[in-house]
Design a protein around this motif. Structure first.
Motif, short mmCIF file in Angstrom:
data_model
loop_
_atom_site.label_atom_id
_atom_site.label_comp_id
_atom_site.label_asym_id
_atom_site.label_seq_id
_atom_site.Cartn_x
_atom_site.Cartn_y
_atom_site.Cartn_z
N ALA A 33 -73.45 38.86 -90.70
CA ALA A 33 -74.35 38.53 -91.81
C ALA A 33 -75.33 39.67 -92.07
O ALA A 33 -75.59 40.03 -93.23
CB ALA A 33 -75.11 37.24 -91.49
N ALA A 34 -75.86 40.25 -91.00
CA ALA A 34 -76.81 41.36 -91.16
C ALA A 34 -76.13 42.59 -91.75
O ALA A 34 -76.70 43.26 -92.62
CB ALA A 34 -77.45 41.69 -89.81
N LEU A 35 -74.91 42.88 -91.30
CA LEU A 35 -74.19 44.05 -91.81
C LEU A 35 -73.84 43.87 -93.29
O LEU A 35 -73.96 44.82 -94.08
CB LEU A 35 -72.93 44.30 -90.98
CG LEU A 35 -73.15 44.80 -89.56
CD1 LEU A 35 -71.82 44.93 -88.82
CD2 LEU A 35 -73.86 46.15 -89.57
N VAL A 36 -73.39 42.68 -93.65
CA VAL A 36 -73.05 42.42 -95.06
C VAL A 36 -74.29 42.58 -95.93
O VAL A 36 -74.24 43.20 -97.00
CB VAL A 36 -72.44 41.01 -95.22
CG1 VAL A 36 -72.35 40.63 -96.69
CG2 VAL A 36 -71.07 40.94 -94.57
N PHE A 37 -75.41 42.04 -95.46
CA PHE A 37 -76.64 42.18 -96.22
C PHE A 37 -77.05 43.64 -96.35
O PHE A 37 -77.50 44.09 -97.40
CB PHE A 37 -77.77 41.39 -95.56
CG PHE A 37 -79.10 41.56 -96.24
CD1 PHE A 37 -79.43 40.78 -97.34
CD2 PHE A 37 -80.01 42.51 -95.80
CE1 PHE A 37 -80.66 40.95 -97.98
CE2 PHE A 37 -81.23 42.68 -96.44
CZ PHE A 37 -81.56 41.90 -97.53
N ALA A 38 -76.89 44.40 -95.27
CA ALA A 38 -77.35 45.79 -95.25
C ALA A 38 -76.63 46.65 -96.28
O ALA A 38 -77.23 47.54 -96.89
CB ALA A 38 -77.16 46.39 -93.86
N VAL A 39 -75.34 46.39 -96.50
CA VAL A 39 -74.54 47.26 -97.38
C VAL A 39 -74.14 46.58 -98.68
O VAL A 39 -73.44 47.18 -99.49
CB VAL A 39 -73.28 47.75 -96.65
CG1 VAL A 39 -73.65 48.53 -95.41
CG2 VAL A 39 -72.36 46.59 -96.28
N HIS A 40 -74.59 45.34 -98.90
CA HIS A 40 -74.17 44.62 -100.10
C HIS A 40 -74.72 45.32 -101.35
O HIS A 40 -75.92 45.59 -101.44
CB HIS A 40 -74.68 43.18 -100.06
CG HIS A 40 -73.92 42.25 -100.96
ND1 HIS A 40 -73.92 42.38 -102.33
CD2 HIS A 40 -73.12 41.18 -100.67
CE1 HIS A 40 -73.17 41.44 -102.85
NE2 HIS A 40 -72.67 40.69 -101.88
N PRO A 41 -73.87 45.61 -102.31
CA PRO A 41 -74.31 46.35 -103.52
C PRO A 41 -75.39 45.62 -104.33
O PRO A 41 -76.16 46.27 -105.03
CB PRO A 41 -73.02 46.49 -104.34
CG PRO A 41 -71.91 46.33 -103.36
CD PRO A 41 -72.41 45.37 -102.34
N VAL A 42 -75.44 44.30 -104.24
CA VAL A 42 -76.40 43.56 -105.05
C VAL A 42 -77.84 43.87 -104.63
O VAL A 42 -78.78 43.64 -105.40
CB VAL A 42 -76.12 42.04 -104.96
CG1 VAL A 42 -76.69 41.45 -103.68
CG2 VAL A 42 -76.68 41.32 -106.19
N ASN A 43 -78.01 44.40 -103.41
CA ASN A 43 -79.36 44.75 -102.94
C ASN A 43 -79.80 46.15 -103.37
O ASN A 43 -80.94 46.54 -103.09
CB ASN A 43 -79.43 44.66 -101.42
CG ASN A 43 -79.21 43.24 -100.92
OD1 ASN A 43 -79.69 42.28 -101.53
ND2 ASN A 43 -78.51 43.09 -99.81
N ALA A 44 -78.92 46.89 -104.01
CA ALA A 44 -79.22 48.28 -104.34
C ALA A 44 -80.44 48.39 -105.25
O ALA A 44 -81.26 49.30 -105.11
CB ALA A 44 -78.01 48.94 -104.99
N GLN A 45 -80.56 47.47 -106.19
CA GLN A 45 -81.67 47.56 -107.14
C GLN A 45 -83.02 47.43 -106.44
O GLN A 45 -83.95 48.19 -106.71
CB GLN A 45 -81.54 46.47 -108.21
CG GLN A 45 -82.68 46.49 -109.22
CD GLN A 45 -82.50 45.46 -110.32
OE1 GLN A 45 -81.43 44.89 -110.47
NE2 GLN A 45 -83.54 45.21 -111.08
N ALA A 46 -83.13 46.48 -105.52
CA ALA A 46 -84.40 46.28 -104.83
C ALA A 46 -84.77 47.48 -103.97
O ALA A 46 -85.95 47.79 -103.79
CB ALA A 46 -84.34 45.02 -103.97
N VAL A 47 -83.76 48.17 -103.42
CA VAL A 47 -84.03 49.30 -102.53
C VAL A 47 -84.24 50.59 -103.32
O VAL A 47 -85.18 51.35 -103.06
CB VAL A 47 -82.87 49.47 -101.52
CG1 VAL A 47 -83.16 50.64 -100.58
CG2 VAL A 47 -82.68 48.19 -100.72
#
Length: 228
Positions: free
Chosen positions: A58-72
């Motif tokens: 779960a942590a790895l999926v969250f870390a590399v999930h493209p949907v989080n790119a905008q927030a980062v």
């Protein structure tokens, strides 16, 4: 207006006289916050009973999930990172209060209450949706963990309610100078943007194709239906 209602985010940006316009001064904190949130997801998943492999996955999926790119990558998206950081900390502290208080554990209970209250307040004052974390905590405990609300957690809920009221008062004052009437045009815009909810849900489960310009196409709605 948003700074008045959610002041926690603006104070995290370095002053201009210290860093000037150096991009790294703004992007590096976002990267560090994302890494911290990833670690907290691992810890929360383990705390909520997930097997070690599932928590790590779960942590790895969250870390590399493209949907989080905008927030980062988007500097102004730091409010989402702060929301996640403080919200997850509040959930961890809430979970620590799930067991009844035993003799000799008063200090740890007080510490957990203080950590939760502070983290929940910072989550709410980072972004408005922080108020949902306490609902998530209650739903998990009652429906998943199937545990009663302890006395310490009831105290926490009372304080959380006071925090939400304080936030609502500040938000009301921040919006006091803006028009509040709901027009037909406003309702039309809201209705027209409703399909975006399906698109965002689709991006979580099927993170392709991605684009920087939000929009709704027939392909997006089809993929959203498949994801659901």
């Amino acid at each position: 207006m948003s700074d008045s209602a959610t002041p926690a985010t603006p104070v995290t940006f370095p002053p201009a006289f210290l860093w000037g316009a150096a991009p790294a001064a703004y992007h590096l904190p976002n990267l560090l916050l994302h890494a911290a949130v990833t670690c907290l997801i691992l810890l929360l998943a383990a705390t909520w009973g997930a097997p070690p492999w599932a928590a790590v996955l779960a942590a790895l999926v969250f870390a590399v999930h493209p949907v989080n790119a905008q927030a980062v990558a988007w500097i102004a998206g730091r409010n989402d990172l702060l929301l996640a950081l403080f919200g997850l900390i509040s959930l961890l502290a809430w979970s620590a209060l799930r067991k009844p208080v035993i003799r000799g554990a008063t200090i740890s209970v007080v510490a957990s209450v203080a950590i939760h209250v502070l983290a929940f307040a910072l989550a709410v004052f980072s972004k408005e949706t922080g108020v949902l974390f306490i609902a998530l905590a209650i739903l998990h405990q009652r429906l998943v963990a199937r545990a009663p609300i302890t006395r310490a957690q009831k105290v926490v809920l009372t304080i959380d309610a006071a925090i939400v009221i304080a936030w609502a008062v500040l938000r009301s004052r921040a919006l006091s100078g803006m028009p509040s009437e709901i027009t037909w045009e406003t309702m039309t815009v809201v209705a027209g943007n409703a399909p975006q909810i399906l698109v965002h849900l689709r991006k979580i489960l099927i993170p392709f194709p991605l684009n920087v310009a939000p929009g709704v196409q027939d392909r997006d709605l089809l993929l959203a239906a498949l994801a659901l």
